[in-house]
Design a protein around this motif. Structure first.
Motif, short mmCIF file in Angstrom:
data_model
loop_
_atom_site.label_atom_id
_atom_site.label_comp_id
_atom_site.label_asym_id
_atom_site.label_seq_id
_atom_site.Cartn_x
_atom_site.Cartn_y
_atom_site.Cartn_z
N GLU A 1 0.83 -1.21 0.00
CA GLU A 1 0.00 0.00 0.00
C GLU A 1 0.86 1.26 0.00
O GLU A 1 0.60 2.20 -0.76
CB GLU A 1 -0.94 -0.01 1.21
CG GLU A 1 -2.04 -1.06 1.11
CD GLU A 1 -3.04 -0.93 2.24
OE1 GLU A 1 -2.94 0.07 3.01
OE2 GLU A 1 -3.92 -1.80 2.37
N SER B 1 1.21 3.81 -3.17
CA SER B 1 0.93 5.24 -2.99
C SER B 1 2.09 6.11 -3.45
O SER B 1 1.90 7.18 -4.02
CB SER B 1 0.63 5.51 -1.51
OG SER B 1 0.41 6.89 -1.30
N GLY C 1 0.18 7.84 -9.24
CA GLY C 1 -0.41 9.16 -9.05
C GLY C 1 -0.58 9.88 -10.38
O GLY C 1 -0.07 9.44 -11.42
#
Length: 766
Positions: free
Chosen positions: A548, A552, A556
């Motif tokens: 995770e 992240s 993006g």
């Protein structure tokens, strides 16, 4: 005036280093002469395996006297400053002159440098040239080599010839002294050769079986190899790189033709040619049908008494041993299927952050299938009209007319899963240059479909400017998927090109993808494709404990703009030779609704460039910039054509309920309303003309752009040129009447929006 000859003789200089050595010798010689103020005429540099030679024409006997001045500290300055100035310029205080500078007495040093004999200059320059010479690889030798201060040279330096006219330039470099004596051919001549001057250097060496001009030797090899091949009824497979290399290996080149056993021709011809070229520096020949013949041409360095028969026989035996190895690799590799070879890809790391080559193959296979299933690559695409800017005719076999999308997708996935399998074969291990090519041969040998074999063979293409661009659908799907995966994967892990550094050849991958897209007229949205390719990378990391956080960090909006933007930058480079302007590419790609549609947007760019070369285009650009400047000054923002006031409702310049209602109605009907509708005043003639022109041109341009009739869109914009010129000539935009002012600003915003349907004219230079 006199001519200067410099010969630096050594043991054999590698052929690959000779071109660079010639440039280095001339550069260093010019550096030394320029520093000493010595003018000269033409400079010629030659090389052979055993020598570098330079001839400089028209050197003077003496340098000119030079007088230089240096400004120092003012009179009265501290002694330290004055003494330091004297030391710097190698003068004493008594030699300083005092002059008035801006009303203040100041010290000056006048340095008179008398003329020098050029012989003395050359005697100092030669050791400096040898000491500063830059070789890709160099060595020390002899007893002196235990010291790091000893001379470094590509091979042991054994002699220096240095003559100015007929006089020897005396110098010494680490035990090697200059003179007028050189040596001829290693086998055809014995004893010393005394050189009289620069003019008889090449003549005397030729008599000693040495051709010092490397270009002459290359011509002899080129013409001689073609001749001996023709005499045998064959044609030479031209290879200019091999010509240059053989010229660097010989001082007296003699091309000779030999034969090898015909059964070696069972091996793929590229393997034979590469074996002969790389390992033995031999040329190969073709027969009248264009098929590789069992013949080779070697270049001897001696003129043999038996006509070269023993030389040819010795070279034949060496080549036969090499070809036996190649045939062994060919036989061994075919004992496994490509699928079995592909299992070995799990042991090869592609990148520590991207897994193995097998992981990459898995991503490419799924991406290639998706390119077909999403109708980006289709069975009938070979019949699409090619976009301008395409490269050479592509390689590969077109799909048959009866191929379905599902069949094409299956073949693309199969080819992608096998396209890297030959990396673990014996043949590619020996000859990495054959990767892809051998995979195609192995695929065909095991009976895989031709389209699959062709895709495996050609999936690396195009690899450079001028390379063939594939057009067969299966090949296009695999090649494009491979390049997109490489590019996107490294962008995901933030290993992106910086400045001149591009260790993973991502610029080349992008250029190759662009060539594929343009040549095959592929309608592809790069931001969407980026997301698909990146998703495959993310899925292969789902097993991570910190997935995770990792996801992240690497996923993006920035990623999905960085890749398309990188493509646009590469497109600018790719289109430079076609004469397409950078600013026009920015103007189109920065505004178009399908920002990443390379084919459609490039067609729009080309139409825009043609339009901007006309008077209408230049005048419309001037009108646009004037309108944009007014809107910017008045705070009118964005594509909604609304003035910016900081109020909740951006439709009004002032907080006036009546004006708010008028402008809201005007904005709602701006694209279709007739002249004067929803206005509280009667527009001036030029204002009415612009409204009418926009009512017509705006929809026309919009429709033309949607239908990709970009020339028609430009014609529609051209009709706005006269109305906008007359509007600025006769209408006051910033009228004291607030209603007029607001309506006219809205009209200029309509004009800007109409132009923006084609391109952002604000990014166009001029």
């Amino acid at each position: 005036m006199a001519d200067f000859l410099l010969e630096l003789r050594s043991e054999e200089i590698p052929a690959r280093m000779q071109a660079g050595a010639r440039k280095e010798l001339e550069k260093l010689f010019r550096r030394e002469m320029d520093a000493a103020g010595v003018s000269m005429g033409d400079v010629t540099v030659w090389s052979t395996p055993r020598r570098l030679a330079l001839i400089a024409r028209g050197l003077p006997t003496e340098t000119q006297a030079v007088s230089e001045e240096a400004k120092g500290p003012p009179v009265g300055a501290p002694d330290q400053a004055v003494d330091g100035f004297c030391r710097k310029n190698n003068v004493t205080r008594d030699q300083l002159e005092v002059r008035e500078v801006k009303g203040r007495e100041t010290y000056f040093a006048v340095i008179d440098t008398p003329g020098r004999a050029v012989k003395a200059v050359l005697a100092e320059a030669i050791p400096a040239i040898i000491r500063d010479f830059a070789w890709p690889k160099s060595m020390r030798w002899g007893a002196a080599s235990i010291s790091t201060e000893s001379l470094r040279w590509v091979r042991p330096l054994s002699g220096i010839v240095a003559l100015l006219g007929d006089e020897v330039i005396e110098c010494e470099v680490h035990g090697v002294t200059s003179g007028a004596v050189t040596l001829g051919h290693r086998f055809h001549h014995s004893g010393d050769i005394t050189i009289g001057d620069a003019d008889d250097y090449a003549v005397k060496l030729r008599a000693a079986h040495v051709i010092v001009d490397h270009e002459e030797r290359a011509a002899l090899i080129r013409e001689g190899a073609a001749r001996v091949g023709s005499e045998a009824g064959l044609s030479l497979v031209e290879d200019e790189g091999l010509v240059v290399e053989n010229a660097g290996l010989t001082e007296w080149p003699i091309p000779l033709l030999g034969r090898f056993e015909e059964d070696f021709l069972e091996v793929p011809p590229e393997t034979i040619q590469l074996t002969a070229r790389v390992n033995q520096k031999y040329f190969v020949c073709e027969d009248s049908a264009g098929t590789l013949a069992n013949a080779f041409i070697c270049t001897a360095n001696i003129e043999a008494e038996d006509g070269g028969a023993r030389i040819v026989d010795g070279n034949r035996k060496v080549l036969a041993a090499r070809l036996s190895d190649a045939r062994f690799f060919w036989d061994v590799d075919r004992k496994k299927t490509l699928a079995q070879h592909a299992e070995g890809l799990k042991r090869i790391t592609f990148h520590e952050k991207l897994g193995t080559v097998a992981d990459k193959v898995e991503r490419v296979a799924k991406l290639a299938r998706w390119l077909v299933e999403s109708d980006i690559v289709t069975p009938d695409m070979i019949r699409r009209p090619a976009s301008s800017g395409a490269g050479a005719e592509g390689s590969g076999t077109p799909a048959s007319a009866g191929v379905t999308k599902e069949e094409l997708a299956d073949m693309a996935e199969q080819a992608a899963r096998l396209c890297k399998a030959d990396l673990v074969t014996e043949m590619v291990g020996e000859f990495p240059e054959l990767q892809g090519l051998m995979g195609g041969y192995y695929a065909r040998a095991e009976g895989l479909p031709d389209a699959v074999a062709d895709a495996i063979r050609d999936h690396y293409k195009p690899v450079g400017q001028g390379d063939d661009v594939p057009t067969a659908p299966v090949t296009v799907a695999v090649s494009l998927a491979d390049k997109l995966d490489t590019l996107v994967s490294f962008f995901v892990i933030k290993e992106r090109p910086t400045g001149s550094k591009d260790p993973f050849a991502l610029r080349r991958a992008a250029l190759g993808a662009i060539e594929l897209i343009l040549r095959n007229n592929l309608r592809i949205e790069l931001d969407y494709v980026t997301a698909r390719a990146a998703n495959r990378v993310f899925r292969q990391h789902e097993h991570r404990d910190d997935y995770e956080a990792w996801f992240s960090e690497h996923n993006g909006p920035e990623l999905y703009r960085a890749v398309p933007d990188f493509f646009v930058d590469r497109l600018k480079v790719q289109q430079r030779d076609a004469g397409i302007r950078y600013d026009l590419i920015d103007a189109v790609f920065g505004l178009a609704e399908r920002k990443d549609d390379i084919v459609g947007n490039l067609a729009r760019v080309q139409a825009l460039q043609s339009f901007m070369q006309t008077e209408d285009g230049q005048n419309l650009l001037a009108g646009y910039k004037r309108a944009a400047n007014i809107l910017k000054k008045e705070g009118w923002q964005g594509e909604d054509d609304a003035p910016h006031t900081g109020e909740e409702d951006p439709l009004v310049l002032v907080d006036d309920p009546d004006m708010k209602e008028i402008v809201a109605a005007q904005m709602a009907e701006k694209n279709t309303h007739p002249a004067g509708k929803a206005l509280s005043y009667t527009p001036e003639p030029a204002e009415k003309d612009l409204i009418d022109a926009l009512d017509t041109a705006g929809p026309q341009a919009e429709t033309a752009v949607r239908e990709e009739r970009f020339a028609d869109a430009m014609s529609a914009l051209a009709s706005l040129r006269k109305p906008i010129d007359e509007f600025f000539e006769t209408v006051t935009v910033n009228d004291d009447d607030e209603a007029k002012r607001t309506a006219r600003l809205g009209l200029l915003a309509r004009f800007r929006e109409a132009v923006h349907q084609v391109a952002d004219f604000g990014k166009i230079e001029g």
